[in-house]
Motif scaffolding. Sequence first.
Motif, PDB file in Angstrom:
ATOM      1  N   UNK A  95       0.672  -0.967   0.322  1.00 11.57           N
ATOM      2  CA  UNK A  95      -0.364   0.663   0.339  1.00 11.57           C
ATOM      3  C   UNK A  95       0.811   1.345  -0.029  1.00 11.57           C
ATOM      4  N   UNK A  96       1.756   1.299   0.997  1.00 13.15           N
ATOM      5  CA  UNK A  96       2.478   2.356   1.214  1.00 13.15           C
ATOM      6  C   UNK A  96       3.533   2.311  -0.056  1.00 13.15           C
ATOM      7  N   UNK A  97       4.084   1.499  -0.715  1.00 12.25           N
ATOM      8  CA  UNK A  97       4.729   1.502  -2.139  1.00 12.25           C
ATOM      9  C   UNK A  97       3.891   2.393  -3.376  1.00 12.25           C
ATOM     10  N   UNK A  98       2.356   1.737  -3.749  1.00 12.01           N
ATOM     11  CA  UNK A  98       1.365   1.831  -4.654  1.00 12.01           C
ATOM     12  C   UNK A  98       1.316   3.484  -4.250  1.00 12.01           C
ATOM     13  N   UNK A  99       0.501   3.863  -2.990  1.00  8.53           N
ATOM     14  CA  UNK A  99       1.379   5.272  -2.922  1.00  8.53           C
ATOM     15  C   UNK A  99       1.684   6.514  -3.570  1.00  8.53           C
ATOM     16  N   UNK A 100       2.484   5.732  -3.196  1.00  9.47           N
ATOM     17  CA  UNK A 100       4.279   6.772  -3.570  1.00  9.47           C
ATOM     18  C   UNK A 100       3.931   6.576  -5.070  1.00  9.47           C
ATOM     19  N   UNK A 101       3.593   5.458  -5.535  1.00 11.73           N
ATOM     20  CA  UNK A 101       4.192   5.565  -6.919  1.00 11.73           C
ATOM     21  C   UNK A 101       3.197   6.670  -7.701  1.00 11.73           C
ATOM     22  N   UNK A 102       1.961   6.226  -7.249  1.00  7.02           N
ATOM     23  CA  UNK A 102       0.999   6.711  -8.267  1.00  7.02           C
ATOM     24  C   UNK A 102       0.905   8.149  -7.407  1.00  7.02           C
ATOM     25  N   UNK A 103       1.339   9.027  -6.441  1.00  5.77           N
ATOM     26  CA  UNK A 103       1.255  10.191  -6.311  1.00  5.77           C
ATOM     27  C   UNK A 103       2.505  11.244  -7.159  1.00  5.77           C
ATOM     28  N   UNK A 104       3.209  10.095  -8.137  1.00  9.23           N
ATOM     29  CA  UNK A 104       3.620  10.698  -8.312  1.00  9.23           C
ATOM     30  C   UNK A 104       3.791  10.428  -9.847  1.00  9.23           C
ATOM     31  N   UNK A 105       2.382   9.868 -10.234  1.00  7.19           N
ATOM     32  CA  UNK A 105       2.774   9.305 -11.607  1.00  7.19           C
ATOM     33  C   UNK A 105       4.178   8.419 -12.258  1.00  7.19           C
ATOM     34  N   UNK A 106       5.033   7.293 -11.013  1.00  6.65           N
ATOM     35  CA  UNK A 106       5.867   6.891 -12.138  1.00  6.65           C
ATOM     36  C   UNK A 106       5.885   6.175 -12.859  1.00  6.65           C
ATOM     37  N   UNK A 107       6.705   6.367 -14.254  1.00  2.00           N
ATOM     38  CA  UNK A 107       6.626   6.148 -15.180  1.00  2.00           C
ATOM     39  C   UNK A 107       8.064   4.786 -15.043  1.00  2.00           C
ATOM     40  N   UNK A 108       8.460   4.719 -14.143  1.00  2.08           N
ATOM     41  CA  UNK A 108       9.377   3.172 -13.896  1.00  2.08           C
ATOM     42  C   UNK A 108       9.686   2.867 -12.564  1.00  2.08           C
TER      43      UNK A 108
ATOM     44  N   UNK B 274       2.139  -3.880  -5.430  1.00  2.00           N
ATOM     45  CA  UNK B 274       1.656  -2.430  -6.202  1.00  2.00           C
ATOM     46  C   UNK B 274       1.821  -2.235  -7.540  1.00  2.00           C
ATOM     47  N   UNK B 275       2.426  -2.992  -8.133  1.00  2.00           N
ATOM     48  CA  UNK B 275       1.966  -2.631  -9.796  1.00  2.00           C
ATOM     49  C   UNK B 275       0.783  -2.972 -10.499  1.00  2.00           C
ATOM     50  N   UNK B 276      -0.347  -3.498  -9.529  1.00  2.00           N
ATOM     51  CA  UNK B 276      -1.600  -3.802 -10.297  1.00  2.00           C
ATOM     52  C   UNK B 276      -2.388  -2.891 -10.323  1.00  2.00           C
ATOM     53  N   UNK B 277      -2.651  -1.484  -9.492  1.00  2.00           N
ATOM     54  CA  UNK B 277      -2.865  -0.245  -8.954  1.00  2.00           C
ATOM     55  C   UNK B 277      -1.223   0.285  -9.377  1.00  2.00           C
ATOM     56  N   UNK B 278      -0.481   0.747  -9.980  1.00  2.00           N
ATOM     57  CA  UNK B 278      -0.194   1.486 -10.695  1.00  2.00           C
ATOM     58  C   UNK B 278      -0.023   1.634 -12.134  1.00  2.00           C
ATOM     59  N   UNK B 279      -1.088   1.901 -13.141  1.00  2.00           N
ATOM     60  CA  UNK B 279      -1.453   1.676 -13.953  1.00  2.00           C
ATOM     61  C   UNK B 279       0.186   2.817 -14.971  1.00  2.00           C
ATOM     62  N   UNK B 280       0.709   4.200 -14.091  1.00  2.00           N
ATOM     63  CA  UNK B 280       1.784   4.439 -15.207  1.00  2.00           C
ATOM     64  C   UNK B 280       2.951   4.717 -15.382  1.00  2.00           C
ATOM     65  N   UNK B 281       2.986   3.170 -14.765  1.00  2.00           N
ATOM     66  CA  UNK B 281       4.054   2.336 -14.341  1.00  2.00           C
ATOM     67  C   UNK B 281       4.659   1.107 -15.724  1.00  2.00           C
ATOM     68  N   UNK B 282       5.418   1.849 -16.721  1.00  2.00           N
ATOM     69  CA  UNK B 282       5.476   1.117 -18.069  1.00  2.00           C
ATOM     70  C   UNK B 282       6.638   0.282 -17.974  1.00  2.00           C
ATOM     71  N   UNK B 283       7.515   0.016 -17.020  1.00  2.00           N
ATOM     72  CA  UNK B 283       8.618  -0.608 -17.676  1.00  2.00           C
ATOM     73  C   UNK B 283       8.871  -0.756 -15.704  1.00  2.00           C
ATOM     74  N   UNK B 284       9.539  -2.139 -15.553  1.00  2.00           N
ATOM     75  CA  UNK B 284       9.623  -2.501 -14.481  1.00  2.00           C
ATOM     76  C   UNK B 284      11.083  -3.698 -14.066  1.00  2.00           C
ATOM     77  N   UNK B 285      12.379  -2.960 -13.883  1.00  2.00           N
ATOM     78  CA  UNK B 285      13.595  -3.767 -13.525  1.00  2.00           C
ATOM     79  C   UNK B 285      14.093  -3.866 -12.734  1.00  2.00           C
ATOM     80  N   UNK B 286      14.166  -5.373 -12.407  1.00  2.00           N
ATOM     81  CA  UNK B 286      14.184  -5.948 -11.639  1.00  2.00           C
ATOM     82  C   UNK B 286      15.891  -6.452 -11.844  1.00  2.00           C
ATOM     83  N   UNK B 287      16.131  -6.363  -9.563  1.00  2.00           N
ATOM     84  CA  UNK B 287      18.432  -6.424 -10.348  1.00  2.00           C
ATOM     85  C   UNK B 287      17.972  -7.779  -9.338  1.00  2.00           C
ATOM     86  N   UNK B 288      18.820  -8.279  -9.366  1.00  2.00           N
ATOM     87  CA  UNK B 288      19.371 -10.177  -9.455  1.00  2.00           C
ATOM     88  C   UNK B 288      19.769  -9.854  -7.988  1.00  2.00           C
TER      89      UNK B 288
END
Length: 626
Positions: free
Chosen positions: A152-165, A188-202
Amino acid sequence: MSTSLTEFKDASTIAQKKPEEFWGKIAQQFQWKKPWTKVLDYDFLKPEVKWFLEGKLNITENCLDRHLSTQPDKTAILFEPNNPDEPSQHISYKELHQRVCQTANMLIANGAKKGDRICIYMPMVPELAISVLACARIGAIHSVVFAGFSVKALSARMNDASCNMLLTSDGGYRGAKTIALKEIADEALLSCPSVNCCIVFQRTNQNVAWNPIDKWWHEEIEKVGSDCPATEMDSEDPLFVLYTSGSTGKPKGLVHSCGGYMVYTAYTFKNVFQYTDNDVYWCTADIGWITGHSYIIYGPLANGATSMMFEGVPSYPDYDRFWEVCAKHKVNQFYTAPTAIRALQKHPTSLVEKHDLSSLKVLGSVGEPINDEAWHWYDKNIGKHKCPIVDTWWQTETGGILISSLAGVTPQKPTYATLPMPGIQAALLDNEGNELEGENEGILAIKQPWPSIARTIYGDHERYRQVYFSAYPGYYYPGDGALRDAEGNYRITGRIDDVVIVSGHNLGTAPIENALNEHPNVVESAVVGFPHDVKGNALQAFVIARTTADDIVILKNELRALVSKTIGPIAKPDRVQVVSGLPKTRSGKIMRRILRKLAAGEYDQLGDVSTLLNPEVVEEIKRQNN
Ligand code: 7RM
C-alpha cells in the motif's frame, strides 16, 4: 571548511550579513555548465525559493566526473553486506562513474527521459546508490521508497508522483530474513497504471513471478555502453522527490532541487563531520530516508569521500555488528540514530569492548532528540570520551543539517544540537509568533532560506504553503519545539504537535516522557492525550519497563509520583500502560498518532500500520486493553 571556532564565527557572520556572497563563494567550488545570474530569490509568503538562478549543472558531474582526474582509484562506495561472510566491495570513483553511466544508458534504452519519475524500491546494495545517481545523470526525478515499506505504501507513493518506471530487486536481505521485494512490487504495480517498465536487479536469486513489463537488470545492462553525457539541468530543476509521513495519513512528497541541494549537503557534510581526505565515513541510515540521500550519497560523494553502505542490521549476526564493521573498515566518522544507540545500550558492553574502535574520530546522531543516558553511553563506550558527538537536527524538508556542532570545532553540549549552521537564522517564537530573546523555550522557526530547503510538495504546492509557511507568516515552520541556552545553543524538545491540553493546561508530552525515563526501570516511554469528560484530555503513558510483571503496580504508582514531582500533579498520567514496544517508523520515530488512536480506543482509525517497524506491538496493545 571552518576548522576553528574563529573561522566558524566568521563564516556565520558573513552568511548572516551577506548570504548571497557567502553561498555564491561556496557554490563556485563546484562544476557548473553555466554560471548563475543571481544567487537567491525568495518570498516565504508565496512561498517561493530559488537559488543560483539560471545556473546549469549536473550533480553527478560534481559527485563523479570531477574526481576522475584527481582520485580515480579512491574508494567512493565501500559496501558491507548483510552476511559477514560475503566479501565487502570497494567501488572506486572510476568504477562508480562507469557503472552509473552504464545504468543511466540502461534507463534511457528502456524509455526514461528527463523529468520522468522513477521509483526505486531496492535493498541497501550498491545498485541502489547507482540507480539514484543514474537517474540524476539523465535528469529523471528519483523517488526512493524504503524497501521495508508495504504494498500500500509503495503503490500510494508511485501513484502520487505518477511514476513511469520502477527499479526493484528480486529480494533483499535483512538480518536472518529475506524480504520478497519483487512480490510486494508486483502487487503494488497492480494499482499503478502509470508504471510501464519494471527493471529487476538480482540480489537473492529467489524465485519471482514475471510480468510483461518486467526486465532483468543483468540482461538490460549488457545491452548498453558506459558512455553517457550528463544531462544539463537547471539549478532549480527537481532532483528528487522523497516521501515523509505527515500527521494526517497522506504522505508528503518533498521535492528537492539540483543546485541548492548539492551545495548545501556538500558544505554541511564537510563541516559537520570535519571529513579529511583519507577518512572512512559511515552513516548507518537507509538510502530510503533523507539521511541516506544527503549523507550517504550526495554530500559525501560531492566531497570525494569514501562512504560506506551497510546492507545489514545492528543485531545480526549479533548485537556487535556495528562495532565489528567499524573495526573491520577502520571507520573514522560514524553517524547513527538514537534509537539504534538505545537498542545497543541494552546489551553488555563486552560486545563493544571486543572490538578495536580506535579509528573513530567523530560520532553523529540524527532522527530524534538524544536523551542524556544514550548520549553518555555513546560518548563513553563508543567514543571513549575522545570523539566529539555531533547531534544533527534537520528534516526531510530541510534537505541538510540545520543545527549541529562542527566536530571538534564548536563546543558540544550533551542533548543539545547546539548552534545553527552558518546561514541558518533560527528563532524561537511564542504561540502568538513573537520572537523570544536569549535563554528561552519556544517554537523553532527559521527566518531565511538556505540552499537545500524543499521547494514544494509534489503536486500540492498549497499543502506545502499551509504546512510550513502559514502558521507564522514570514518564517519556515519545522514543527519542532526547542530550548535555547544563554550561549545560543539549541536543544530540540520534540514535535510541537505532541502537545496535549489537559484541563486547559498546554502540556508538552516530551518533558513528561523525560521524567518517566528518569525512572531506573523505564527503558523508553511515550505519552499521548485521550478524550476525558472532565479534563477535556487526559494523559496516557506507554512505557517499556525492565521490571517483571509482579512489580508493575508498584512501578505505575512510582511513575505517576515521579511525574507529579518533576512536572506537577497536572501532568500525572491517568493511565500507565506497560508494553513490550512502542510503534515506530522504520527510521525509529515513535508514531504518537497511532498511540493516540489506541488510547482513545479508536481501533478502526489506526490507518495503515504496515509501514511500521513493529506492527505487532499495535496488536499487543489492543489485546491488553480488551
Ligand atoms: C533527518 C530526519 C525530522 C524530524 C524533526 C525532528 C526529529 C531529527 C533530530 C530531531 C532532535 C535531532 N528527517 N529530529 N533530528 N530531533 N534532535 N538531532 O530525521 O524528516 O525523518 O524527521 O525528526 O522532530 O522535525 S525526518
